[in-house]
Motif scaffolding. Structure first.
Motif, PDB file in Angstrom:
ATOM      1  N   TYR A 128       0.782  -1.129   0.033  1.00 50.49           N
ATOM      2  CA  TYR A 128       0.115   0.116  -0.030  1.00 50.49           C
ATOM      3  C   TYR A 128       0.831   1.095  -0.042  1.00 50.49           C
ATOM      4  N   THR A 129       1.979   1.187   0.819  1.00 54.21           N
ATOM      5  CA  THR A 129       2.888   2.395   0.899  1.00 54.21           C
ATOM      6  C   THR A 129       3.354   2.713  -0.435  1.00 54.21           C
ATOM      7  N   ILE A 130       3.977   1.936  -1.152  1.00 54.46           N
ATOM      8  CA  ILE A 130       4.552   2.166  -2.360  1.00 54.46           C
ATOM      9  C   ILE A 130       3.554   2.615  -3.425  1.00 54.46           C
ATOM     10  N   SER A 131       2.311   2.036  -3.411  1.00 53.10           N
ATOM     11  CA  SER A 131       1.266   2.438  -4.612  1.00 53.10           C
ATOM     12  C   SER A 131       0.739   3.749  -4.135  1.00 53.10           C
ATOM     13  N   LEU A 132       0.403   4.073  -2.861  1.00 47.28           N
ATOM     14  CA  LEU A 132      -0.140   5.086  -2.308  1.00 47.28           C
ATOM     15  C   LEU A 132       0.861   6.399  -2.348  1.00 47.28           C
ATOM     16  N   LEU A 133       2.141   5.934  -2.422  1.00 45.05           N
ATOM     17  CA  LEU A 133       3.143   7.124  -2.200  1.00 45.05           C
ATOM     18  C   LEU A 133       3.329   7.597  -3.795  1.00 45.05           C
ATOM     19  N   ALA A 134       3.365   6.626  -4.630  1.00 41.36           N
ATOM     20  CA  ALA A 134       3.430   7.150  -6.334  1.00 41.36           C
ATOM     21  C   ALA A 134       2.095   8.106  -6.521  1.00 41.36           C
ATOM     22  N   ALA A 135       0.915   7.628  -5.871  1.00 44.51           N
ATOM     23  CA  ALA A 135      -0.042   8.566  -6.342  1.00 44.51           C
ATOM     24  C   ALA A 135       0.157   9.817  -5.506  1.00 44.51           C
ATOM     25  N   LEU A 136       0.443  10.073  -4.144  1.00 47.81           N
ATOM     26  CA  LEU A 136       0.771  11.193  -3.894  1.00 47.81           C
ATOM     27  C   LEU A 136       1.677  12.074  -4.523  1.00 47.81           C
ATOM     28  N   LEU A 137       2.889  11.587  -4.838  1.00 44.76           N
ATOM     29  CA  LEU A 137       3.700  12.298  -5.892  1.00 44.76           C
ATOM     30  C   LEU A 137       3.420  12.875  -6.964  1.00 44.76           C
ATOM     31  N   ALA A 138       2.336  12.382  -7.427  1.00 46.38           N
ATOM     32  CA  ALA A 138       1.482  12.680  -8.678  1.00 46.38           C
ATOM     33  C   ALA A 138       0.602  13.970  -8.732  1.00 46.38           C
ATOM     34  N   VAL A 139       0.318  14.181  -7.325  1.00 45.69           N
ATOM     35  CA  VAL A 139      -0.636  15.315  -7.056  1.00 45.69           C
ATOM     36  C   VAL A 139       0.022  16.395  -7.289  1.00 45.69           C
ATOM     37  N   PRO A 140      -0.626  17.438  -8.170  1.00 47.01           N
ATOM     38  CA  PRO A 140       0.223  18.659  -8.363  1.00 47.01           C
ATOM     39  C   PRO A 140       0.295  19.548  -7.229  1.00 47.01           C
ATOM     40  N   ASN A 141       1.546  20.192  -7.362  1.00 41.81           N
ATOM     41  CA  ASN A 141       1.987  20.963  -6.095  1.00 41.81           C
ATOM     42  C   ASN A 141       0.922  22.463  -6.172  1.00 41.81           C
ATOM     43  N   ASP A 142       0.731  22.638  -7.504  1.00 41.49           N
ATOM     44  CA  ASP A 142       0.060  24.014  -7.725  1.00 41.49           C
ATOM     45  C   ASP A 142      -1.449  24.123  -6.913  1.00 41.49           C
ATOM     46  N   LEU A 143      -1.973  22.908  -6.885  1.00 45.02           N
ATOM     47  CA  LEU A 143      -3.390  22.929  -6.212  1.00 45.02           C
ATOM     48  C   LEU A 143      -3.046  23.126  -4.686  1.00 45.02           C
ATOM     49  N   HIS A 144      -2.006  22.450  -4.198  1.00 40.40           N
ATOM     50  CA  HIS A 144      -1.670  22.679  -2.516  1.00 40.40           C
ATOM     51  C   HIS A 144      -1.444  24.219  -2.238  1.00 40.40           C
ATOM     52  N   GLU A 145      -0.597  24.807  -3.220  1.00 43.16           N
ATOM     53  CA  GLU A 145      -0.453  26.010  -3.196  1.00 43.16           C
ATOM     54  C   GLU A 145      -1.294  27.128  -3.284  1.00 43.16           C
ATOM     55  N   ALA A 146      -2.303  26.868  -4.065  1.00 40.14           N
ATOM     56  CA  ALA A 146      -3.321  27.680  -4.227  1.00 40.14           C
ATOM     57  C   ALA A 146      -4.271  27.558  -3.125  1.00 40.14           C
ATOM     58  N   ALA A 147      -4.659  26.287  -2.569  1.00 36.73           N
ATOM     59  CA  ALA A 147      -5.288  26.134  -1.397  1.00 36.73           C
ATOM     60  C   ALA A 147      -4.755  26.887  -0.217  1.00 36.73           C
ATOM     61  N   ALA A 148      -3.376  26.922  -0.063  1.00 34.51           N
ATOM     62  CA  ALA A 148      -2.958  27.357   1.009  1.00 34.51           C
ATOM     63  C   ALA A 148      -3.026  28.862   1.167  1.00 34.51           C
ATOM     64  N   MET A 149      -2.883  29.509   0.042  1.00 32.23           N
ATOM     65  CA  MET A 149      -3.146  30.890  -0.281  1.00 32.23           C
ATOM     66  C   MET A 149      -4.486  31.137   0.207  1.00 32.23           C
ATOM     67  N   ASP A 150      -5.437  30.540  -0.118  1.00 33.57           N
ATOM     68  CA  ASP A 150      -6.695  30.720   0.218  1.00 33.57           C
ATOM     69  C   ASP A 150      -6.976  30.563   1.702  1.00 33.57           C
ATOM     70  N   GLY A 151      -6.146  30.123   2.380  1.00 31.42           N
ATOM     71  CA  GLY A 151      -6.285  29.794   4.010  1.00 31.42           C
ATOM     72  C   GLY A 151      -6.639  28.540   4.296  1.00 31.42           C
ATOM     73  N   ALA A 152      -6.352  27.441   3.381  1.00 32.99           N
ATOM     74  CA  ALA A 152      -6.824  26.241   3.904  1.00 32.99           C
ATOM     75  C   ALA A 152      -5.681  25.448   4.573  1.00 32.99           C
ATOM     76  N   GLY A 153      -5.860  24.911   5.761  1.00 28.39           N
ATOM     77  CA  GLY A 153      -4.845  24.284   6.579  1.00 28.39           C
ATOM     78  C   GLY A 153      -4.364  22.687   5.877  1.00 28.39           C
TER      79      GLY A 153
END
Length: 313
Positions: free
Chosen positions: A193-218
């Motif tokens: 599970y770790t290997i499979s989920l880690l590969a999926a996590l690394l494929a998530v675009p960082n732009d989405l996290h940065e935009a959400a962080a700028m909007d105040g999402a924790g």
């Protein structure tokens, strides 16, 4: 060049005929290359399955060749009338649900941890795979030694830490044997599970996290709103595969407890083995195997059609 000669090469009928000829040629070549694989699948998968289903409705005994003939549903009645069937079915459900839930929770937590920009994460990613590459028999024997009430190091540590008053026979207790084997199975299987989920996590675009962080999402909100939806397909696939793998797993329980004590950790695969190799009743063993296959096929079709319906939406 006459008008008739110029029109011949561009005739629609000729183009259609050439296209069909090319498709037929490609199909023939593909069939030729796939034929060995098809024969192999028929011999290794289709024929054994058909044989199991056929023997489930016949009397087959390994030590009594005179016990033969058409049995109809008698083998299935033998299974359903067996007092050990319902407890084994419950044990299989408990073993499967707890194993898959524990593997997914631990795999997701470790994948999230290993996705963080920490020093030495390459080393940690390599170490976390170690339980998965250990053969089941070796892992089971090692854990039997670790949990031994006489000389097991884990019991000694728990006694010294004050968690236990005296060493406990975890694999020999009716109320702890199945849970203990389940814990060991989670320990060995969560790296997948770790290997499979880690590969999926690394494929998530960082732009989405940065935009959400700028909007105040924790951090927690970003995980459940952005990260977790990206893991949905991988998670469902992992859970489906491991439900099937765990439900039919024979090795771990047989190596560590052989279904004991007093059938407290006996699951349906252990029961199939005992019917076939201890009672020599192959017909009953095949009947129970056919019931298990029917259940697994039902799970597969439900998952397949649910996934297709989600894709259509």
């Amino acid at each position: 060049m006459s008008a008739t000669q110029a029109a011949v090469p561009h005739a629609p009928g000729a183009e259609i005929a050439r296209s069909r000829s090319r498709r037929s040629s490609v199909t023939g070549v593909a069939a030729l290359f796939l034929a060995p694989t098809a024969v192999l699948l028929l011999l290794l998968i289709a024929w054994p399955l058909v044989s199991v289903v056929w023997q489930s409705v016949r009397y087959v005994n390994l030590v009594d060749p005179l016990t033969a003939g058409f049995a109809g549903l008698d083998n299935f009645r033998t299974i359903l009338d067996d007092e050990a069937f319902l407890p084994a079915l419950v044990n299989t459900a408990v073993w499967t649900i707890l194993s898959v839930a524990g593997e997914y929770a631990l795999g997701l937590a470790s994948a999230v941890a290993l996705a963080q920009p920490i020093r030495g994460r390459v080393v940690f990613r390599a170490i976390v795979v170690v339980p998965w590459v250990i053969p089941i028999a070796i892992a089971g024997l090692n854990w039997m030694w670790l949990l031994n009430p006489d000389y097991g190091i884990l019991n000694a540590w728990m006694v010294k830490a004050g968690l236990l008053e005296s060493p406990r026979d975890w694999l020999g207790g009716i109320d702890t044997s199945l849970l203990t084997v389940t814990f060991v199975n989670v320990w060995r299987s969560f790296p997948f599970y770790t290997i499979s989920l880690l590969a999926a996590l690394l494929a998530v675009p960082n732009d989405l996290h940065e935009a959400a962080a700028m909007d105040g999402a924790g951090t927690i909100r970003r995980f459940f709103v952005i990260t977790f939806p990206h893991l949905k397909v991988v998670s469902l696939t992992l859970i489906f595969i491991h439900v099937v793998w765990t439900a039919i797993n024979f090795d771990f329980i047989w190596v560590m407890t052989q279904g004991g004590p007093l059938d407290a950790s006996q699951t349906l695969p252990i029961m199939i083995y005992r019917y076939a190799m201890q009672d020599f009743d192959v017909g009953a063993a095949c009947a129970l195997a056919s019931m298990s296959m029917a259940f697994m096929a039902t799970i597969f079709f439900v998952y397949f059609y649910a996934a297709r319906a989600r894709g259509a939406r």
